[in-house]
Design an enzyme around this catalytic site. Structure first.
Site, PDB file in Angstrom:
ATOM      1  N   SER A  39      -0.999-130.872  22.706  1.00 57.20           N
ATOM      2  CA  SER A  39      -2.371-131.349  22.670  1.00 57.20           C
ATOM      3  C   SER A  39      -2.585-132.588  23.531  1.00 57.20           C
ATOM      4  O   SER A  39      -2.471-132.523  24.749  1.00 57.20           O
ATOM      5  CB  SER A  39      -2.787-131.564  21.213  1.00 57.20           C
ATOM      6  OG  SER A  39      -4.185-131.591  21.102  1.00 57.20           O
ATOM      7  N   LYS A  68      -0.248-126.378  23.861  1.00 59.30           N
ATOM      8  CA  LYS A  68      -1.511-126.385  23.119  1.00 59.30           C
ATOM      9  C   LYS A  68      -2.594-126.949  24.036  1.00 59.30           C
ATOM     10  O   LYS A  68      -2.964-128.111  23.949  1.00 59.30           O
ATOM     11  CB  LYS A  68      -1.409-127.205  21.844  1.00 59.30           C
ATOM     12  CG  LYS A  68      -2.679-127.128  20.992  1.00 59.30           C
ATOM     13  CD  LYS A  68      -2.512-127.925  19.709  1.00 59.30           C
ATOM     14  CE  LYS A  68      -3.770-127.876  18.879  1.00 59.30           C
ATOM     15  NZ  LYS A  68      -4.756-128.856  19.308  1.00 59.30           N
TER      16      LYS A  68
END
Length: 140
Positions: A39, A68
């Site tokens: 992320s 991600k």
């Protein structure tokens, strides 16, 4: 100075995140990544890797990151619960790379050593090994 990273939703709407360029990075830098890097840490790595030519000795060390490359948010529900949902993909400043489900491949692949569950010392030794290699790459 300029675009750091952006997200794009399924309708093509972009949200851009920019830097004012007032605090340049002027030191050698190494980012350690592995399968747990995801992320926001991957977004940072994407940005720095994209602008690598402007940075002083930037390298990515470790193993392939998680992958991600999506943006998520959480909303609170009136019943006390919450709902987490994906609303966009994350791209590098050039718009050519979304790392979702692929991850970021490091410049120098240095896998963690295997260790037995409960043996924290050998895990620490693996991290130390990556850090030692990172210092060498940063000063080269």
């Amino acid at each position: 100075k300029g675009l750091i990273v952006y997200t794009e939703d399924k309708h093509g709407r972009r949200s851009e995140y920019k830097c004012d360029g007032e605090t340049p990075i002027e030191i050698p830098m190494v980012l350690l990544v592995n399968g747990n890097s995801a992320s926001a840490s991957e977004a940072l790595t994407l940005c720095l890797d994209y602008y690598q030519e402007y940075l002083n000795a930037f390298q990515v060390v470790g193993t392939t990151s998680y992958g991600k490359g999506i943006a998520q948010t959480t909303i609170n529900l009136s019943n006390g619960g919450s709902l987490k949902y994906t609303f966009a993909k994350v791209y590098d400043p050039g718009g050519e790379l979304s790392i979702h489900k692929e991850g970021i491949t490091p410049d120098y692949e240095i896998p963690l050593e295997s260790y037995e569950i409960g043996n924290a010392f050998s895990y620490y030794t693996s991290i130390t090994n990556q850090l030692e290699k990172s210092i060498i790459y940063a000063v080269e």
